[in-house]
Design an enzyme around this catalytic site. Structure first.
Site, PDB file in Angstrom:
ATOM      1  N   CYS A 232     -23.958  47.654  11.919  1.00  0.00           N
ATOM      2  CA  CYS A 232     -23.091  46.981  11.176  1.00  0.00           C
ATOM      3  C   CYS A 232     -22.600  48.687  10.804  1.00  0.00           C
ATOM      4  O   CYS A 232     -21.163  48.046   9.890  1.00  0.00           O
ATOM      5  CB  CYS A 232     -23.696  46.638   9.047  1.00  0.00           C
ATOM      6  SG  CYS A 232     -24.691  45.097   9.923  1.00  0.00           S
TER       7      CYS A 232
ATOM      8  N   HIS B   3     -18.818  47.386   4.408  1.00  0.00           N
ATOM      9  CA  HIS B   3     -20.153  46.040   5.415  1.00  0.00           C
ATOM     10  C   HIS B   3     -19.761  45.020   4.386  1.00  0.00           C
ATOM     11  O   HIS B   3     -20.646  45.212   3.101  1.00  0.00           O
ATOM     12  CB  HIS B   3     -20.781  47.080   5.876  1.00  0.00           C
ATOM     13  CG  HIS B   3     -22.063  45.344   6.554  1.00  0.00           C
ATOM     14  ND1 HIS B   3     -21.658  44.545   7.766  1.00  0.00           N
ATOM     15  CD2 HIS B   3     -23.461  45.731   6.419  1.00  0.00           C
ATOM     16  CE1 HIS B   3     -22.041  43.551   7.394  1.00  0.00           C
ATOM     17  NE2 HIS B   3     -23.798  43.938   7.064  1.00  0.00           N
TER      18      HIS B   3
ATOM     19  N   ASN C 159     -21.893  37.549   6.611  1.00  0.00           N
ATOM     20  CA  ASN C 159     -22.332  38.601   7.037  1.00  0.00           C
ATOM     21  C   ASN C 159     -22.189  39.166   8.810  1.00  0.00           C
ATOM     22  O   ASN C 159     -23.116  38.112   9.645  1.00  0.00           O
ATOM     23  CB  ASN C 159     -23.972  38.772   7.133  1.00  0.00           C
ATOM     24  CG  ASN C 159     -23.981  40.881   7.492  1.00  0.00           C
ATOM     25  OD1 ASN C 159     -23.358  40.846   7.991  1.00  0.00           O
ATOM     26  ND2 ASN C 159     -25.145  41.094   7.447  1.00  0.00           N
TER      27      ASN C 159
END
EC number: 2.3.1.180
Length: 337
Positions: free
Chosen positions: A123, A262, A292
């Site tokens: 990420c 993120h 996500n």
């Protein structure tokens, strides 16, 4: 380049000159997940803030989404790619480990003799790739770099595991990073890179080795996450990293026009906002409708905010990736597009 406690400050004329993104057509809603695992829309929204996520088609992979994000950028900004001299793709879900996705992008767009590498920093990958691009331009050896963050996380998600399948989606974002002139105001202002590798076993995808250190891992090829441990790390170490970054750059939280983190989970973003003093209304997120998307989350959020006029030239942005590793990567920049 100077380094102090993970913070990097260097002179580079790098600036983002174009941006694009791509989301697959298929939507996986919370109602859909109610039919797959024991969960509910209320439970998911309360714990994550996610309402739906985009899922790549059966024959659609990370390379396809890279191509689509780059085409989006080219169509919107009418930029030329033939003279790109380096390509960096941040991804944890390459179609193949080799050839790398960056080489696939080079071939797809007929780019000449460019370098081509993939970055695997989960990420934090997109921001890490931007850090590398800024450094390459600072050397004077490169002037035009294509940076992409792309993930096909649905391909490695266990849809029988209700703790992870509610989180992840697919997508891609691309930016062109070019060298500006020395007399232009700086865009790349500072970066930070931090890693707590001893915590890395809390979030992994198995590969060749049967263990991480002394810990045996599940050899199923899916994302495996100790959600509680990762959450504890994120709401403690990430705010600490951001506060360190702000202090070392001399920037106060209220000086930021936009915080672009993120997007893992809305509860984490709320905790980071509370602990750092960065207002949630200054935090860019597409989480509710994309889920996500790991290395793709920051460029997707950036592109959406540029298109709708929230991000404007001259504004001060902090990009901040964090996740698998467990790693953090930050970039402070003056938006110049």
């Amino acid at each position: 380049m100077n380094r102090q406690d993970g913070n990097f400050t260097y002179t580079t004329t790098a600036r983002i000159t174009a941006i694009g993104s791509y989301l697959p057509e298929r939507k996986l809603t919370n109602a859909d997940l109610e039919n797959m695992v024991e969960t509910s829309d209320e439970w998911i929204v309360q714990r994550t803030g996610i309402r739906e996520r985009r899922i790549a088609a059966q024959g659609e992979f990370t390379s396809d989404m890279c191509f689509a994000a780059v085409r989006s950028m080219v169509e919107e900004y009418r930029v030329e790619l033939k003279d790109v001299d380096y390509i960096i793709v941040a991804t944890t879900t390459p179609d193949t480990f080799f050839p790398q996705m960056a080489a696939r992008v080079q071939a797809e767009f007929g780019i000449g003799g460019s370098g081509a590498v993939d970055v695997q920093a989960a990420c934090a990958g997109f921001v890490a790739a931007l850090q590398l691009a800024g450094g390459l331009i600072a050397t004077g050896m490169h002037r035009k770099i294509l940076v992409i963050g792309a993930e096909a996380l649905s391909k490695i998600t266990d849809y029988s595991d209700r703790t992870t399948c509610i989180l992840f989606g697919d997508g891609a974002g691309a930016v062109l990073v070019e060298a500006g002139s020395a007399d232009e105001p700086a865009s790349w202002l500072s970066t930070i890179a931090l890693t707590d590798g001893e915590e890395g076993h809390h979030l992994y995808r198995s590969s060749l080795a049967p263990n991480i250190g002394e810990m045996a891992v599940e050899q199923n090829g899916f994302i495996v996450q100790n959600g509680r441990a990762v959450y504890r790390w994120a709401i403690s170490r990430v705010p600490e990293g951001i506060e360190q970054f702000l202090a070392q750059t001399g920037i106060a939280a209220q000086d930021l026009d936009w915080f672009v983190p993120h997007n893992p989970n809305m509860r984490i973003l709320e905790a980071v906002s509370e602990r750092t003093g960065i207002p949630l209304e200054k935090t860019l997120s597409t989480l509710a409708y994309t889920g996500n998307t790991s290395a793709a989350s920051i460029p997707i959020a950036l592109h959406q905010a540029v298109r709708d006029g929230r991000i404007r030239s001259g504004q001060l942005l902090m990009l901040y990736g964090f996740g698998g590793g467990l790693s953090q990567a930050g970039l402070l920049l003056r938006w110049a597009l």
